[in-house]
Motif scaffolding. Sequence first.
Motif, PDB file in Angstrom:
ATOM      1  N   THR A   4       5.723 -17.860  -0.379  1.00 24.51           N
ATOM      2  CA  THR A   4       6.037 -16.418  -0.414  1.00 24.51           C
ATOM      3  C   THR A   4       5.953 -15.890  -1.833  1.00 24.51           C
ATOM      4  O   THR A   4       5.373 -14.832  -2.096  1.00 24.51           O
ATOM      5  CB  THR A   4       7.452 -16.178   0.145  1.00 24.51           C
ATOM      6  N   ILE A   5       6.553 -16.638  -2.765  1.00 23.90           N
ATOM      7  CA  ILE A   5       6.533 -16.208  -4.164  1.00 23.90           C
ATOM      8  C   ILE A   5       5.110 -16.194  -4.706  1.00 23.90           C
ATOM      9  O   ILE A   5       4.687 -15.268  -5.398  1.00 23.90           O
ATOM     10  CB  ILE A   5       7.426 -17.132  -5.005  1.00 23.90           C
ATOM     11  N   THR A   6       4.337 -17.248  -4.371  1.00 25.55           N
ATOM     12  CA  THR A   6       2.947 -17.329  -4.845  1.00 25.55           C
ATOM     13  C   THR A   6       2.122 -16.171  -4.315  1.00 25.55           C
ATOM     14  O   THR A   6       1.354 -15.541  -5.053  1.00 25.55           O
ATOM     15  CB  THR A   6       2.319 -18.661  -4.398  1.00 25.55           C
ATOM     16  N   ASN A   7       2.277 -15.854  -3.027  1.00 23.96           N
ATOM     17  CA  ASN A   7       1.528 -14.740  -2.429  1.00 23.96           C
ATOM     18  C   ASN A   7       1.914 -13.413  -3.057  1.00 23.96           C
ATOM     19  O   ASN A   7       1.074 -12.528  -3.260  1.00 23.96           O
ATOM     20  CB  ASN A   7       1.777 -14.692  -0.920  1.00 23.96           C
ATOM     21  N   LEU A 199      15.411  -2.724  -2.309  1.00 20.35           N
ATOM     22  CA  LEU A 199      15.733  -3.091  -0.927  1.00 20.35           C
ATOM     23  C   LEU A 199      16.051  -4.578  -0.761  1.00 20.35           C
ATOM     24  O   LEU A 199      16.816  -4.950   0.131  1.00 20.35           O
ATOM     25  CB  LEU A 199      14.565  -2.719  -0.010  1.00 20.35           C
ATOM     26  N   LEU A 200      15.476  -5.424  -1.607  1.00 22.05           N
ATOM     27  CA  LEU A 200      15.648  -6.865  -1.438  1.00 22.05           C
ATOM     28  C   LEU A 200      17.105  -7.333  -1.474  1.00 22.05           C
ATOM     29  O   LEU A 200      17.476  -8.234  -0.706  1.00 22.05           O
ATOM     30  CB  LEU A 200      14.830  -7.612  -2.499  1.00 22.05           C
ATOM     31  N   PRO A 201      17.968  -6.768  -2.323  1.00 26.82           N
ATOM     32  CA  PRO A 201      19.374  -7.221  -2.326  1.00 26.82           C
ATOM     33  C   PRO A 201      20.074  -7.054  -0.980  1.00 26.82           C
ATOM     34  O   PRO A 201      21.087  -7.726  -0.716  1.00 26.82           O
ATOM     35  CB  PRO A 201      20.026  -6.339  -3.405  1.00 26.82           C
ATOM     36  N   THR A 211      15.777 -17.103  -0.323  1.00 28.10           N
ATOM     37  CA  THR A 211      14.378 -16.691  -0.492  1.00 28.10           C
ATOM     38  C   THR A 211      14.299 -15.275  -1.048  1.00 28.10           C
ATOM     39  O   THR A 211      13.483 -14.988  -1.942  1.00 28.10           O
ATOM     40  CB  THR A 211      13.635 -16.767   0.851  1.00 28.10           C
ATOM     41  N   ALA A 212      15.151 -14.389  -0.528  1.00 25.38           N
ATOM     42  CA  ALA A 212      15.172 -13.011  -1.013  1.00 25.38           C
ATOM     43  C   ALA A 212      15.549 -12.957  -2.488  1.00 25.38           C
ATOM     44  O   ALA A 212      14.982 -12.171  -3.263  1.00 25.38           O
ATOM     45  CB  ALA A 212      16.153 -12.176  -0.196  1.00 25.38           C
ATOM     46  N   ARG A 213      16.480 -13.806  -2.909  1.00 26.64           N
ATOM     47  CA  ARG A 213      16.880 -13.855  -4.322  1.00 26.64           C
ATOM     48  C   ARG A 213      15.734 -14.348  -5.197  1.00 26.64           C
ATOM     49  O   ARG A 213      15.498 -13.826  -6.286  1.00 26.64           O
ATOM     50  CB  ARG A 213      18.101 -14.761  -4.493  1.00 26.64           C
ATOM     51  N   ASP A 214      15.029 -15.357  -4.710  1.00 26.35           N
ATOM     52  CA  ASP A 214      13.893 -15.878  -5.475  1.00 26.35           C
ATOM     53  C   ASP A 214      12.802 -14.826  -5.627  1.00 26.35           C
ATOM     54  O   ASP A 214      12.257 -14.613  -6.716  1.00 26.35           O
ATOM     55  CB  ASP A 214      13.315 -17.122  -4.781  1.00 26.35           C
ATOM     56  N   VAL A 215      12.477 -14.168  -4.508  1.00 27.09           N
ATOM     57  CA  VAL A 215      11.446 -13.126  -4.550  1.00 27.09           C
ATOM     58  C   VAL A 215      11.881 -11.985  -5.470  1.00 27.09           C
ATOM     59  O   VAL A 215      11.082 -11.466  -6.258  1.00 27.09           O
ATOM     60  CB  VAL A 215      11.148 -12.597  -3.133  1.00 27.09           C
ATOM     61  N   HIS A 216      13.156 -11.610  -5.384  1.00 27.62           N
ATOM     62  CA  HIS A 216      13.680 -10.529  -6.220  1.00 27.62           C
ATOM     63  C   HIS A 216      13.537 -10.862  -7.698  1.00 27.62           C
ATOM     64  O   HIS A 216      13.148 -10.002  -8.509  1.00 27.62           O
ATOM     65  CB  HIS A 216      15.152 -10.288  -5.878  1.00 27.62           C
TER      66      HIS A 216
END
Length: 241
Positions: A4-7, A199-201, A211-216
């Motif tokens: 997800t992070i890579t994409n 919105l991610l938080p 996962t949301a924290r990592d992406v954020h």
Amino acid sequence: MRATITNTFAFAAVVLSAVTTNAFIAPQGNSFVAKKHTLPSTSSAFDVNSVSAGRTCNRVGQTNMQMSIFDGVKGPVQSYVDIWTPMFHAAQDTGLVPDFLLHWGHGAAMASVLLSMGVIGAYMGWQIRLGNGEDVTSLTLGETIREAHPKIIGGAFFFFLLGGQGGLVLLDFQGKTILESPHAMTALLSVVLLATQALLPKLFASKNGQTARDVHAYLGSATMVALFAHLATGVNLGLSF
């Protein structure tokens, strides 16, 4: 999670590459420099024409992409801008605001927000990720880093939205078309990324919270890259006229 992070980074990189291709190219002025005239060889003339044609096609392609993205909103945005433009003409006519400020004021204001609130907010975000969210520093004004981070970034987002309107009005005021430059594209990208970050938080407490924290965190860094690309395209736009 890593996928997800890579994409996410891949998508941001592709968009940034598309909209900032000509961001660092020096603007073409109208001045003429005397040069010694020589007759170019046939191969040299062919090479020059090929390069020129390639650049023209590239710029046309970028313009078409920009126009297709903003086609649906350009009319309403132009109508909104037309409400405010006469006020700036009146201010110029009365001599209340110098031309230099009308030309560079928007850029200076937005750069100050990015270099202060934007940079500090991003720094605080990574401090939270590193486990220092409960610290109180001189930058947090008595609050913890965890408490101050969303307020500072939220404030920066507000000023970016407000200042963006001023930028559109000032560009129109100076006789330039709006929403037809790499600066407009990086603005759209930055706003989308900032809105996504806001919105991610909401997902932090869900089962996919980590996962949301990592992406954020990583998307926040990508957002800063987009904002600095926006700064670069803005400087280039300002120097072009």
